[in-house]
Write an enzyme that holds these catalytic residues in place. Structure first.
Site, PDB file in Angstrom:
ATOM      1  N   HIS A 161      11.468   3.984   1.097  1.00 36.06           N
ATOM      2  CA  HIS A 161      11.379   4.832   0.848  1.00 36.06           C
ATOM      3  C   HIS A 161      12.454   5.695   0.131  1.00 36.06           C
ATOM      4  CE1 HIS A 161       7.286   6.829  -0.858  1.00 36.06           C
ATOM      5  NE2 HIS A 161       8.094   7.285  -1.689  1.00 36.06           N
ATOM      6  N   ARG A 166       5.042   1.888  -5.322  1.00 36.13           N
ATOM      7  CA  ARG A 166       3.741   1.878  -3.961  1.00 36.13           C
ATOM      8  C   ARG A 166       3.231   0.544  -4.187  1.00 36.13           C
ATOM      9  NH1 ARG A 166       5.573   6.244  -4.121  1.00 36.13           N
ATOM     10  NH2 ARG A 166       4.573   8.604  -4.328  1.00 36.13           N
TER      11      ARG A 166
HETATM   12  P1  NDP Z   1       4.510   8.642 -15.152  1.00 38.94           P
HETATM   13  O1  NDP Z   1       3.273   9.067 -15.283  1.00 38.94           O
HETATM   14  O2  NDP Z   1       5.975   9.327 -15.616  1.00 38.94           O
HETATM   15  O3  NDP Z   1       5.250   7.000 -15.336  1.00 38.94           O
HETATM   16  C1  NDP Z   1       4.246   6.382 -15.443  1.00 38.94           C
HETATM   17  C2  NDP Z   1       4.200   5.235 -16.679  1.00 38.94           C
HETATM   18  O4  NDP Z   1       3.776   3.768 -16.308  1.00 38.94           O
HETATM   19  C3  NDP Z   1       3.705   5.467 -18.282  1.00 38.94           C
HETATM   20  O5  NDP Z   1       4.267   4.897 -18.958  1.00 38.94           O
HETATM   21  C4  NDP Z   1       2.179   4.363 -18.137  1.00 38.94           C
HETATM   22  O6  NDP Z   1       2.011   4.439 -19.469  1.00 38.94           O
HETATM   23  C5  NDP Z   1       2.629   3.556 -17.098  1.00 38.94           C
HETATM   24  N1  NDP Z   1       1.135   3.603 -16.957  1.00 38.94           N
HETATM   25  C6  NDP Z   1       0.133   3.579 -16.017  1.00 38.94           C
HETATM   26  N2  NDP Z   1      -0.735   3.192 -16.016  1.00 38.94           N
HETATM   27  C7  NDP Z   1      -0.797   1.609 -16.417  1.00 38.94           C
HETATM   28  C8  NDP Z   1      -1.351   0.245 -16.519  1.00 38.94           C
HETATM   29  N3  NDP Z   1      -2.509   1.098 -15.906  1.00 38.94           N
HETATM   30  N4  NDP Z   1      -1.065  -0.321 -17.530  1.00 38.94           N
HETATM   31  C9  NDP Z   1       0.641  -0.400 -18.101  1.00 38.94           C
HETATM   32  N5  NDP Z   1       0.863   1.477 -18.023  1.00 38.94           N
HETATM   33  C10 NDP Z   1       0.966   1.539 -16.915  1.00 38.94           C
HETATM   34  O7  NDP Z   1       5.435   8.309 -13.939  1.00 38.94           O
HETATM   35  P2  NDP Z   1       6.896   8.218 -12.811  1.00 38.94           P
HETATM   36  O8  NDP Z   1       7.374   7.678 -14.390  1.00 38.94           O
HETATM   37  O9  NDP Z   1       6.745  10.039 -13.188  1.00 38.94           O
HETATM   38  O10 NDP Z   1       6.709   7.597 -12.056  1.00 38.94           O
HETATM   39  C11 NDP Z   1       6.284   6.445 -11.384  1.00 38.94           C
HETATM   40  C12 NDP Z   1       5.797   6.064 -10.467  1.00 38.94           C
HETATM   41  O11 NDP Z   1       7.320   5.784  -9.200  1.00 38.94           O
HETATM   42  C13 NDP Z   1       5.000   7.139  -9.054  1.00 38.94           C
HETATM   43  O12 NDP Z   1       3.109   7.510  -9.526  1.00 38.94           O
HETATM   44  C14 NDP Z   1       5.725   7.396  -8.161  1.00 38.94           C
HETATM   45  O13 NDP Z   1       4.419   6.225  -7.093  1.00 38.94           O
HETATM   46  C15 NDP Z   1       6.919   6.100  -7.768  1.00 38.94           C
HETATM   47  N6  NDP Z   1       8.228   7.189  -7.236  1.00 38.94           N
HETATM   48  C16 NDP Z   1       8.381   5.562  -6.122  1.00 38.94           C
HETATM   49  C17 NDP Z   1       9.543   7.147  -5.688  1.00 38.94           C
HETATM   50  C18 NDP Z   1      10.264   6.750  -4.798  1.00 38.94           C
HETATM   51  O14 NDP Z   1      11.242   7.092  -4.503  1.00 38.94           O
HETATM   52  N7  NDP Z   1      10.319   4.581  -4.537  1.00 38.94           N
HETATM   53  C19 NDP Z   1      10.220   8.596  -5.948  1.00 38.94           C
HETATM   54  C20 NDP Z   1       9.599   8.641  -6.769  1.00 38.94           C
HETATM   55  C21 NDP Z   1       7.974   8.070  -7.657  1.00 38.94           C
HETATM   56  P3  NDP Z   1       1.624   5.998 -21.033  1.00 38.94           P
HETATM   57  O15 NDP Z   1       3.578   5.794 -21.323  1.00 38.94           O
HETATM   58  O16 NDP Z   1       0.910   4.773 -21.540  1.00 38.94           O
HETATM   59  O17 NDP Z   1       0.695   6.973 -19.907  1.00 38.94           O
HETATM   60  C1  OXD Z   2       6.921   9.285  -4.570  1.00 49.17           C
HETATM   61  C2  OXD Z   2       8.509  10.328  -4.473  1.00 49.17           C
HETATM   62  O1  OXD Z   2       6.499   9.877  -5.239  1.00 49.17           O
HETATM   63  O2  OXD Z   2       8.832  10.654  -3.621  1.00 49.17           O
HETATM   64  O3  OXD Z   2       7.191   8.608  -3.718  1.00 49.17           O
HETATM   65  O4  OXD Z   2       8.401  11.697  -5.313  1.00 49.17           O
END
Ligand code: NDP
Ligand code: OXD
Length: 311
Positions: free
Chosen positions: A274, A226
């Site tokens: 994006h 993000r």
């Molecule tokens: P998940 O919820 O599966 O994974 C999140 C990870 O971040 C976990 O390992 C979690 O830790 C870690 N995390 C969360 N908070 C913290 C913190 N405070 N400190 C350290 N680690 C932290 O999310 P996804 O992998 O599915 O997606 C990640 C992000 O990617 C989405 O939220 C979205 O914003 C972005 N995204 C962007 C896209 C694009 O096209 N640009 C497309 C899809 C998603 P833990 O394992 O301990 O829970």
């Molecule tokens: C996002 C997506 O969360 O594209 O950005 O899924």
């Protein structure tokens, strides 16, 4: 029961991908496309949503569940009414496509491809050596669905991979660290930092001047999570001083990125609108229909968002 759809774009394509599947799986269920809510909006119990319009939830008195059409739910969490269940999108095609984006930029930086683009403009024949992947460290912030897959794939190509999560994780081939205290260690040991964190109060602005100062001189940043993870001015300063060598950005505080934003013309920034991972309608329709079936059967939904945790 009716289901409401508010997709990111291409309303008709989304409707056509979902409607026949939902009709087969749940006969009698109508799929409405916002702003159309049918003769009795109270029948709408589930909304499939990307970027909810401000008046949407107040107009759905029977709403019980929101299924996000994206993996990140930072925009939905503050607006989905309390008591309404929120599930997010986890989809193998979305995960694979994010890994492609990460690999593309890691390999581009690893092999110094930008220098050859510049050489070509001057017809300059200038071979450069590069280290083996094993001598290149990639730090992945977030080891969830997306970060975990990207980290494992990078490790399988021979990179040294460090990963950071909130809670302790174990992942073959990945040096896992967790908790705020270990962030600086990861940053200091990474040649390339990849951000795949969810946006929460703890992770907002996490890539600021302090974090950049901990990164290696000449390191690269890849942010596909993000825009609000990055403090824009701090990134520009780190690039301008040459402390960071480059950044690949797919997400921005304001999207579309305003035409006068300095990121557009910065020579060390590569940017995309994006698109790091776009939802594949076919694959997503399958996942959503399966979760809808669970909802109707009263079974626990997959990929529920923990509101307290913020992701
Ligand atoms: P998940 O919820 O599966 O994974 C999140 C990870 O971040 C976990 O390992 C979690 O830790 C870690 N995390 C969360 N908070 C913290 C913190 N405070 N400190 C350290 N680690 C932290 O999310 P996804 O992998 O599915 O997606 C990640 C992000 O990617 C989405 O939220 C979205 O914003 C972005 N995204 C962007 C896209 C694009 O096209 N640009 C497309 C899809 C998603 P833990 O394992 O301990 O829970
Ligand atoms: C996002 C997506 O969360 O594209 O950005 O899924």
């Amino acid at each position: 029961m009716d289901v409401l759809l508010h997709p990111p774009r291409d309303n008709e394509r989304w409707h056509d991908a979902l409607a026949p599947r939902i009709a087969r799986a749940l006969p009698g269920t109508h799929l409405r496309v916002w702003p159309e809510r049918g003769p009795d909006p109270g029948r709408i119990e589930v909304a499939l949503v990307w970027g909810a319009p401000p008046d949407m939830f107040a107009s759905l008195p029977g709403l019980r569940c929101v299924m996000a059409l994206g993996a990140g739910v930072d925009d939905l969490l503050p607006v989905v009414p309390p008591g309404v269940t929120l599930a997010r999108l986890v989809d193998p095609a979305l995960t694979a496509s994010m890994t492609e984006y990460v690999l593309y930029h890691v390999l581009r930086y690893h092999r110094g491809m930008e220098a050859y683009t510049a050489d070509r403009a001057q017809r300059l024949w200038h071979p450069r050596s590069y280290p083996p992947a094993s001598a290149r460290s990639v730090g992945v912030l977030g080891l969830g669905e997306l970060g975990g897959h990207a980290a494992r794939t990078l490790a399988s190509l021979g990179f040294r991979v460090l990963g950071w999560s909130r809670t302790a994780r174990q992942m073959e081939g990945v040096e896992c660290m967790s908790g705020p205290d270990s962030l600086d260690t990861l940053l200091a040991q990474s040649d390339i930092v990849v951000c795949l964190l969810p946006l929460t109060p703890e992770t907002r602005d996490i890539l600021d001047a302090r974090s950049f100062a901990h990164m290696r001189r000449g390191a690269h940043l890849i942010n596909a999570a993000r825009g609000a993870h990055v403090v824009d001015d701090d990134l520009l300063a780190a690039l301008d001083t040459g402390h960071l060598a480059g950044a690949a950005l797919d997400v921005f505080r304001e999207e579309p990125l305003p035409p006068d934003h300095p990121f557009w013309r910065h020579p060390r920034i590569t940017l995309t609108p994006h698109i790091a991972s776009l939802t594949s309608l076919d694959s997503v329709a399958k996942e959503l229909t399966a979760n809808l079936r669970r909802f109707v059967a009263g079974k626990p939904l997959k990929h529920l968002v923990d509101r307290d945790r913020g992701y």
